[in-house]
Design a protein around this motif. Structure first.
Motif, short mmCIF file in Angstrom:
data_model
loop_
_atom_site.label_atom_id
_atom_site.label_comp_id
_atom_site.label_asym_id
_atom_site.label_seq_id
_atom_site.Cartn_x
_atom_site.Cartn_y
_atom_site.Cartn_z
N THR A 1 -1.20 -12.51 -4.05
CA THR A 1 -2.61 -12.16 -4.16
C THR A 1 -3.04 -11.27 -3.00
N VAL A 2 -3.97 -10.39 -3.28
CA VAL A 2 -4.42 -9.40 -2.31
C VAL A 2 -4.92 -10.06 -1.03
N ASN A 3 -5.66 -11.13 -1.15
CA ASN A 3 -6.30 -11.74 0.01
C ASN A 3 -5.34 -12.44 0.96
N ARG A 4 -4.08 -12.55 0.59
CA ARG A 4 -3.09 -13.18 1.47
C ARG A 4 -2.46 -12.17 2.44
N TYR A 5 -2.74 -10.91 2.26
CA TYR A 5 -2.13 -9.87 3.10
C TYR A 5 -3.15 -9.37 4.13
N ASP A 6 -2.62 -9.07 5.32
CA ASP A 6 -3.48 -8.73 6.45
C ASP A 6 -3.60 -7.24 6.69
N TYR A 7 -2.57 -6.48 6.32
CA TYR A 7 -2.55 -5.05 6.63
C TYR A 7 -2.14 -4.27 5.38
N TRP A 8 -2.73 -3.07 5.25
CA TRP A 8 -2.50 -2.25 4.07
C TRP A 8 -2.25 -0.80 4.45
N GLY A 9 -1.39 -0.16 3.67
CA GLY A 9 -1.22 1.27 3.81
C GLY A 9 -2.27 2.01 3.01
N GLN A 10 -2.24 3.34 3.10
CA GLN A 10 -3.26 4.15 2.42
C GLN A 10 -2.93 4.38 0.95
N ALA B 1 1.80 -3.68 1.68
CA ALA B 1 0.97 -4.60 2.44
C ALA B 1 1.86 -5.50 3.28
N ALA B 2 1.32 -5.98 4.38
CA ALA B 2 2.06 -6.85 5.28
C ALA B 2 1.29 -8.14 5.52
N ARG B 3 2.06 -9.21 5.57
CA ARG B 3 1.46 -10.52 5.80
C ARG B 3 2.04 -11.08 7.08
N SER B 4 1.15 -11.43 8.00
CA SER B 4 1.60 -11.87 9.32
C SER B 4 2.18 -13.27 9.32
N TYR B 5 1.60 -14.15 8.54
CA TYR B 5 2.01 -15.55 8.55
C TYR B 5 2.22 -16.02 7.12
N GLY B 6 3.18 -16.90 6.95
CA GLY B 6 3.45 -17.41 5.62
C GLY B 6 4.49 -16.56 4.91
N GLY C 1 10.78 6.97 -18.34
CA GLY C 1 12.21 6.71 -18.29
C GLY C 1 12.86 7.11 -16.99
N GLY C 2 12.12 7.83 -16.17
CA GLY C 2 12.65 8.29 -14.89
C GLY C 2 12.53 7.25 -13.79
N SER C 3 12.91 7.69 -12.58
CA SER C 3 12.94 6.78 -11.43
C SER C 3 12.26 7.41 -10.23
N LEU C 4 11.74 6.56 -9.38
CA LEU C 4 11.20 6.96 -8.09
C LEU C 4 11.51 5.85 -7.09
N ARG C 5 11.63 6.24 -5.83
CA ARG C 5 11.76 5.25 -4.77
C ARG C 5 10.64 5.45 -3.76
N LEU C 6 9.85 4.42 -3.60
CA LEU C 6 8.78 4.44 -2.62
C LEU C 6 9.28 3.83 -1.31
N SER C 7 8.78 4.36 -0.22
CA SER C 7 9.09 3.83 1.11
C SER C 7 7.80 3.49 1.82
N CYS C 8 7.88 2.51 2.68
CA CYS C 8 6.73 2.12 3.50
C CYS C 8 7.24 1.85 4.91
N GLN D 1 -1.72 -5.63 15.59
CA GLN D 1 -2.07 -4.62 14.59
C GLN D 1 -0.80 -4.01 14.01
N VAL D 2 -0.82 -3.76 12.72
CA VAL D 2 0.32 -3.18 12.01
C VAL D 2 -0.16 -1.93 11.29
N GLN D 3 0.59 -0.86 11.42
CA GLN D 3 0.31 0.36 10.67
C GLN D 3 1.36 0.55 9.60
N LEU D 4 0.91 0.90 8.42
CA LEU D 4 1.81 1.08 7.27
C LEU D 4 1.59 2.46 6.67
N VAL D 5 2.68 3.17 6.43
CA VAL D 5 2.59 4.51 5.85
C VAL D 5 3.55 4.60 4.68
N GLU D 6 3.01 4.84 3.48
CA GLU D 6 3.83 4.96 2.29
C GLU D 6 4.22 6.41 2.04
#
Length: 128
Positions: free
Chosen positions: A111-120, A101-106, A15-22, A1-6
């Motif tokens: 595409t959305v369906n290739r990823y196994d875990y998602w943040g909120q 999102a995180a993908r365990s294999y590959g 024109g501005g900037s942001l940096r997202l973290s996960c 199991q993987v937990q992701l928090v953005e």
């Protein structure tokens, strides 16, 4: 199991900037292919960027949607178990909830369906 928090979303002018973290936990981070997706109101979730597992930089190991190429940069810090999305030259059409999102294999996947875990998700709003 993987937990992701953005984190890192917010309101910014065009024109501005942001940096997202996960931040990831629960599994060896370097073995995960990581991706960023976004979903605007009334639209389907769409691919933004992905970075291969075991890589340490986005150079040569990342892939981007055409709509963000040249403006966004994905990177990862395996020591911190974190993936980033640097967003520059933001446009109102970039407004969406951004999720990692995180993908365990590959490897790279767009595409959305290739990823196994998602943040909120974290909201990004770009005003004109």
């Amino acid at each position: 199991q993987v937990q992701l928090v953005e984190s890192g979303g917010g309101l910014v002018q065009a024109g501005g900037s942001l940096r997202l973290s996960c931040a990831a936990s629960g599994r060896t981070f370097s073995s995960l292919t990581m991706g960023w997706f976004r979903q605007a109101p009334g639209k389907e979730r769409e691919f933004v960027a992905t970075i291969t597992r075991y890589s340490t930089t986005s150079t040569g190991a990342a892939y981007y949607a055409d709509s963000v190429k040249g403006r966004f940069t994905i990177s990862r810090d395996n020591a911190k178990n974190t993936v980033y999305l640097q967003m520059n030259s933001l446009k109102p059409e970039d407004t969406a909830v951004y999720s990692c999102a995180a993908r365990s294999y590959g490897n790279i996947a767009t595409t959305v369906n290739r990823y196994d875990y998602w943040g909120q998700g974290t909201q990004v709003t770009v005003s004109s």
